[in-house]
Design a protein around this motif. Structure first.
Motif, PDB file in Angstrom:
ATOM      1  N   ALA A 269       0.821  -1.202   0.000  1.00 59.50           N
ATOM      2  CA  ALA A 269       0.000   0.000   0.000  1.00 59.50           C
ATOM      3  C   ALA A 269       0.860   1.258   0.000  1.00 59.50           C
ATOM      4  O   ALA A 269       0.432   2.318  -0.473  1.00 59.50           O
ATOM      5  N   LEU A 270       2.071   1.163   0.532  1.00 60.37           N
ATOM      6  CA  LEU A 270       2.960   2.324   0.585  1.00 60.37           C
ATOM      7  C   LEU A 270       4.159   2.185  -0.342  1.00 60.37           C
ATOM      8  O   LEU A 270       4.746   3.187  -0.740  1.00 60.37           O
ATOM      9  N   SER A 271       4.533   0.969  -0.676  1.00 60.66           N
ATOM     10  CA  SER A 271       5.716   0.787  -1.519  1.00 60.66           C
ATOM     11  C   SER A 271       5.390   0.757  -2.997  1.00 60.66           C
ATOM     12  O   SER A 271       6.257   1.035  -3.839  1.00 60.66           O
TER      13      SER A 271
ATOM     14  N   LYS B 129      11.066  -6.822  -4.762  1.00 61.03           N
ATOM     15  CA  LYS B 129      11.744  -5.637  -4.232  1.00 61.03           C
ATOM     16  C   LYS B 129      10.908  -4.385  -4.424  1.00 61.03           C
ATOM     17  O   LYS B 129      11.047  -3.411  -3.680  1.00 61.03           O
ATOM     18  N   GLU B 130      10.027  -4.392  -5.425  1.00 64.61           N
ATOM     19  CA  GLU B 130       9.150  -3.242  -5.603  1.00 64.61           C
ATOM     20  C   GLU B 130       8.170  -3.128  -4.438  1.00 64.61           C
ATOM     21  O   GLU B 130       7.811  -2.035  -4.016  1.00 64.61           O
ATOM     22  N   THR B 131       7.748  -4.276  -3.892  1.00 66.41           N
ATOM     23  CA  THR B 131       6.824  -4.282  -2.767  1.00 66.41           C
ATOM     24  C   THR B 131       7.546  -4.090  -1.445  1.00 66.41           C
ATOM     25  O   THR B 131       7.101  -3.341  -0.580  1.00 66.41           O
ATOM     26  N   MET B 132       8.672  -4.773  -1.277  1.00 69.62           N
ATOM     27  CA  MET B 132       9.452  -4.646  -0.049  1.00 69.62           C
ATOM     28  C   MET B 132      10.869  -4.281  -0.442  1.00 69.62           C
ATOM     29  O   MET B 132      11.733  -5.137  -0.650  1.00 69.62           O
ATOM     30  N   PRO B 133      11.143  -2.968  -0.590  1.00 69.61           N
ATOM     31  CA  PRO B 133      12.405  -2.519  -1.195  1.00 69.61           C
ATOM     32  C   PRO B 133      13.658  -2.924  -0.445  1.00 69.61           C
ATOM     33  O   PRO B 133      14.732  -3.001  -1.030  1.00 69.61           O
ATOM     34  N   ASN B 134      13.573  -3.179   0.851  1.00 70.92           N
ATOM     35  CA  ASN B 134      14.764  -3.536   1.631  1.00 70.92           C
ATOM     36  C   ASN B 134      14.716  -5.006   2.033  1.00 70.92           C
ATOM     37  O   ASN B 134      15.076  -5.388   3.143  1.00 70.92           O
TER      38      ASN B 134
END
Length: 436
Positions: A285-287, A325-330
């Motif tokens: 929702a934010l990434s 990585k687009e959803t959870m960049p780290n």
């Protein structure tokens, strides 16, 4: 394996019954029926045992499956062990073979059909060695009941929180202190079960003030609003979540300065300086779906918390459907990774690494009717553990809130009747009369 042919009856008399005694601690060679040396073997495993303990049958199988032959030699079966789900055989591969020669779907299916078992899983254990996991029963098929001490415990080990059961029957323990956890799974895979099981496991520490839980629930607060009284912070809008993460970063950096000044080398939670557990449910929702500025802020705040927070008592747990990585960049900063049911093999690689499926993490094969089942990996530990999270019901959540919700001050003012005049009439008896 060698070319000596050993009669099945000889192997069973000298080795099989000893093997069986070692597995269940009950039977022995002397107690086995002479007319039926497989009397103590479950019917589901009899074909497999007959093949795996007879050199002739093994030779036929290796040739039929293209895994060995008279010219090139034979794989070597080292041991066979009874386990709750069936049996596990340790095998030494032939020189020149690849792990993929054994782990591909066709070979596994051929092994299962030949050995007469529903499923065979193949996992590499060491270079040149692997295990054949003969699955006859799914020990995680039934829902796991929430830990019996969840509502009565007085102490919590934040390095070993009970979250569910392992495939071998032991309790599944998760380290929360000093780690960041990535939880990935498709819709309905049981991410909520894992998160609520973690909450149930640490609830006494919440009550005692040793853990503060900060929850970001971008899905309108639907998943976590029922336990709101347990949370120190609870945000469900983009602005609120980003503000919460910014505050967490500021507090983390202030705590770092304090601990550095005090020359503290190892953080220990206390009511004055608790573990701050930040739960982000569906970070996409934010990434991915927020504005570019919000996406960058989310990436920055979570990156700072993950790269700097572990040593000073800030732990991040993120639950996502899409582990890209687009959803959870780290993504690389999570040192505990839990893969529940996933739709694609590529997603297994995103969670557990390129060779994860060959090593046993078969998240794409988890049945849709077993929510909470997954494969766990932790940095510094080899292999994967198959687990199932406890089933935490709404009634369980209500009981957790009632038992462990932090006491909140009563802000209702107490009426003060000092100097009460029953004959006083507002306005008329004021010094300035009605004009007042």
């Amino acid at each position: 394996m060698g070319t000596t042919v050993v009669a099945l009856s000889t192997i069973l008399a000298t080795g099989m019954m000893l093997w069986w005694r070692r597995l269940d601690g009950a039977s022995s060679a002397a107690s086995a029926s002479e007319s039926d040396p497989l009397a103590h073997v479950p019917a589901e495993l009899r074909t497999a045992v007959m093949v795996m303990t007879d050199s002739r049958q093994l030779a036929y199988m290796w040739v039929a499956l293209g895994l060995g032959g008279p010219d090139g030699g034979w794989p070597n079966v080292l041991t066979m062990t009874r386990v709750p789900s069936g049996a596990v055989a340790e095998v030494q591969m032939l020189g020149g073979q690849k792990v993929s020669d054994w782990t591909n779907d066709d070979t596994r299916d051929q092994l299962a059909q030949y050995l007469g078992v529903p499923k065979v899983l193949v996992t590499q254990t060491d270079p040149g060695f692997l295990t054949l996991d003969l699955r006859c029963w799914d020990t995680l098929a039934d829902p796991a009941v929430v830990h019996p001490d969840a509502f009565t415990a007085t102490g919590v080990d934040l390095s070993a929180v009970p979250v569910g059961v392992r495939e071998d029957g032991r309790v599944w323990l998760v380290r929360l202190l000093g780690v960041h956890i990535l939880l990935a799974g498709a819709t309905g895979s049981g991410k909520g079960s894992v998160l609520w099981s973690l909450v149930a496991g640490i609830a006494p520490a919440i009550k005692a003030g040793y853990v503060d839980v900060w929850v970001a629930d971008p899905k309108g607060g639907m998943e976590f609003s029922r336990g709101e009284d347990l949370w120190t912070r609870f945000e469900w809008t983009a602005a609120g979540i980003l503000g919460m993460l910014a505050e967490a970063v500021a507090q983390m950096q202030e705590r770092t300065s304090q601990l550095k000044a005090a020359r503290v080398r190892k953080f220990t939670p206390s009511p004055d300086m608790p573990l701050v557990w930040i739960v982000i449910d569906e970070g996409a929702a934010l990434s991915s779906f927020a504005s570019r500025e919000e996406q960058e802020q989310f990436r920055q705040y979570t990156g700072l918390l993950q790269s700097q927070g572990r040593a000073v008592g800030y732990s991040v747990t993120a639950a996502v459907q899409d582990p890209s990585k687009e959803t959870m960049p780290n993504r690389q900063l999570f040192n505990v990774r839990i893969g529940l049911r996933l739709e694609e093999v590529t997603q297994i690689r995103m969670v557990h690494g390129d060779s994860a499926k060959d090593k046993g993490a078969r998240c794409d094969e988890i049945p849709a009717d077993t929510p909470g089942v997954g494969y766990v990996a932790e940095d510094g530990k080899d292999g994967f553990v198959r687990v199932r999270a406890f089933m935490v019901t709404d009634d369980n959540i209500d009981a957790l809130v009632a038992a462990y919700g932090p006491e909140k001050p009563d802000y209702s003012p107490q009426a003060d009747y000092t100097g009460f005049d029953p004959d006083y009439i507002p306005g008329e008896d004021d010094e300035q009369g009605m004009a007042a």
